[in-house]
Structure formats: structure tokens, C-alpha cells
Write an enzyme that holds these catalytic residues in place. Structure first.
Site, PDB file in Angstrom:
ATOM      1  N   CYS A  61      -4.358  11.001  26.961  1.00  6.22           N
ATOM      2  CA  CYS A  61      -5.640  10.537  27.478  1.00  6.22           C
ATOM      3  C   CYS A  61      -5.957  10.765  28.910  1.00  6.22           C
ATOM      4  CB  CYS A  61      -5.964   8.993  27.169  1.00  6.22           C
ATOM      5  SG  CYS A  61      -7.332   8.255  27.529  1.00  6.22           S
ATOM      6  N   HIS A  67      -9.683   7.997  18.389  1.00  3.92           N
ATOM      7  CA  HIS A  67      -9.385   7.709  19.680  1.00  3.92           C
ATOM      8  C   HIS A  67     -10.567   7.439  20.414  1.00  3.92           C
ATOM      9  CE1 HIS A  67      -6.730   8.930  23.264  1.00  3.92           C
ATOM     10  NE2 HIS A  67      -7.864   8.759  23.739  1.00  3.92           N
ATOM     11  N   GLU A  68     -11.785   8.109  20.300  1.00  8.66           N
ATOM     12  CA  GLU A  68     -12.977   7.775  20.984  1.00  8.66           C
ATOM     13  C   GLU A  68     -13.480   6.344  20.593  1.00  8.66           C
ATOM     14  OE1 GLU A  68     -12.778   9.334  23.779  1.00  8.66           O
ATOM     15  OE2 GLU A  68     -11.712  11.072  23.209  1.00  8.66           O
ATOM     16  N   HIS A 128     -11.754   3.750  22.620  1.00 10.11           N
ATOM     17  CA  HIS A 128     -12.304   3.580  23.625  1.00 10.11           C
ATOM     18  C   HIS A 128     -13.574   2.751  23.598  1.00 10.11           C
ATOM     19  CE1 HIS A 128      -9.921   5.844  26.446  1.00 10.11           C
ATOM     20  NE2 HIS A 128      -9.909   7.178  25.765  1.00 10.11           N
TER      21      HIS A 128
END
Length: 179
Positions: free
Chosen positions: A109, A152-153, A156
Site C-alpha cells: 500500500c 483493498h480500496e 480504505h
């Protein structure tokens, strides 16, 4: 989705600074946005521009540029682990609506530049979100590496880093640098 390009946003993206852990914004759940709001359209263009100038970057979320909102971009098309992909796209208010087949894989990341980690994620997902500018709601069916990038996004945007998903300290590694 492959037909969508950032040119449809109608604004030029600016390269923004990427926030690094332990910045508080990275652990703050993002709020929903109006995908037709000009500020959100500009953010979408900025995320793509910042992703494009960042070597190895396949996705970037608004919290990574200091904004606790649910907007992110993804483009895994140039990554060697990619099998299938939808090109470059930005989603607002996205959520996983279907998932299956969990696999463990290594993640890194930009907000945690010195570490990577093994994270278990679904290898098949359907993600629903809105396109910036038009607000059109779309569903993206993704597999393998693109599915991992989407999750993953989305993490976030929910205030989570990949480090929050690793099995433990034994699954965290110093990032390798290749010259």
C-alpha cells in the site's frame, strides 16, 4: 466499464500527496458522496492522476489523499498478476454485494510504503457503486487480482488498512526493493 475513461470527467486531474500511516484519516470510515458533485468529480480525476504517477500503484482511495469519503480508483491492467480487468475506473459509495472463494495473497500500500502482508480475501466479487459525474450505478464482477484491489480500496474507504486484515505479525514483511 472498459469503455469508461477519466476523460469523461471533463476536468484535469491534479497529483496529490499520499497520506501515510498512522494518519488518523486512514482509520476513519468515509462518508457517502454525491457522485454528481463537481468536487467529487474533481477528486475522481485527482485520484486517477495520482495513481498514474505512482509506480506500481493499482488503486487509490480518497482517505489516502486526506479525505474521509467513499471514492476510489482502480486500474490493474498493467500489473503482472492481472488476468482479467476492467481498465481504469472510479467508483463512489461502492460496496461488495457478492463474494466467494477466499485466497491468501500478498498486498502492499502506498500509505504503508515499507511493509507488505498476507491477506485473505475473496477471489471473486461483485461490487456496486456509482460513476462520478453521471451518478450511474454500475456493478463490476471481478476476479483474482482485480477483486483483491477492489476489496483493498473499499477497505480504505471503511477506515481499514491491509495491516488490519493480516493474520498476525508473522504475516507482515519488509517491502522488497528491486533495482
Amino acid at each position: 466499464m472498459r469503455a469508461w475513461t477519466e476523460a469523461e470527467l471533463g476536468v484535469e486531474g491534479r497529483v496529490l500527496d499520499v497520506v501515510r500511516a498512522p494518519a488518523a484519516v486512514l482509520s476513519t470510515p468515509g462518508g457517502a458522496v454525491d457522485p454528481t458533485d463537481p468536487a467529487v468529480v474533481q477528486l475522481a480525476a485527482d485520484l486517477v492522476a495520482t495513481m498514474r504517477v505512482s509506480p506500481g500503484c493499482v488503486g487509490l482511495a480518497a482517505p489516502q489523499v486526506g479525505l474521509a469519503v467513499t471514492v476510489f480508483c482502480v486500474d490493474v491492467s498493467e500489473h503482472p498478476k492481472t488476468r482479467e480487468h476492467h481498465g481504469t475506473f472510479v467508483l463512489c459509495n461502492a460496496e461488495v454485494v457478492e463474494s466467494s472463494r477466499n485466497d491468501r495473497g500478498r498486498e502492499g500500500c502506498m500509505s504503508v510504503p515499507d511493509l507488505t502482508g498476507d491477506v485473505k480475501r475473496a477471489s471473486r466479487v461483485v461490487v456496486r457503486g456509482a460513476l462520478p459525474g453521471t451518478g450511474e450505478v454500475v456493478e463490476v464482477a471481478a476476479t483474482a487480482f482485480e477483486a483483491r484491489a477492489l476489496q483493498h480500496e473499499i477497505d480504505h474507504c471503511a477506515g481499514l488498512l491491509f495491516l488490519d486484515r493480516v493474520a498476525g505479525a508473522h504475516a507482515v514483511y519488509a517491502r522488497q526493493t528491486y533495482l
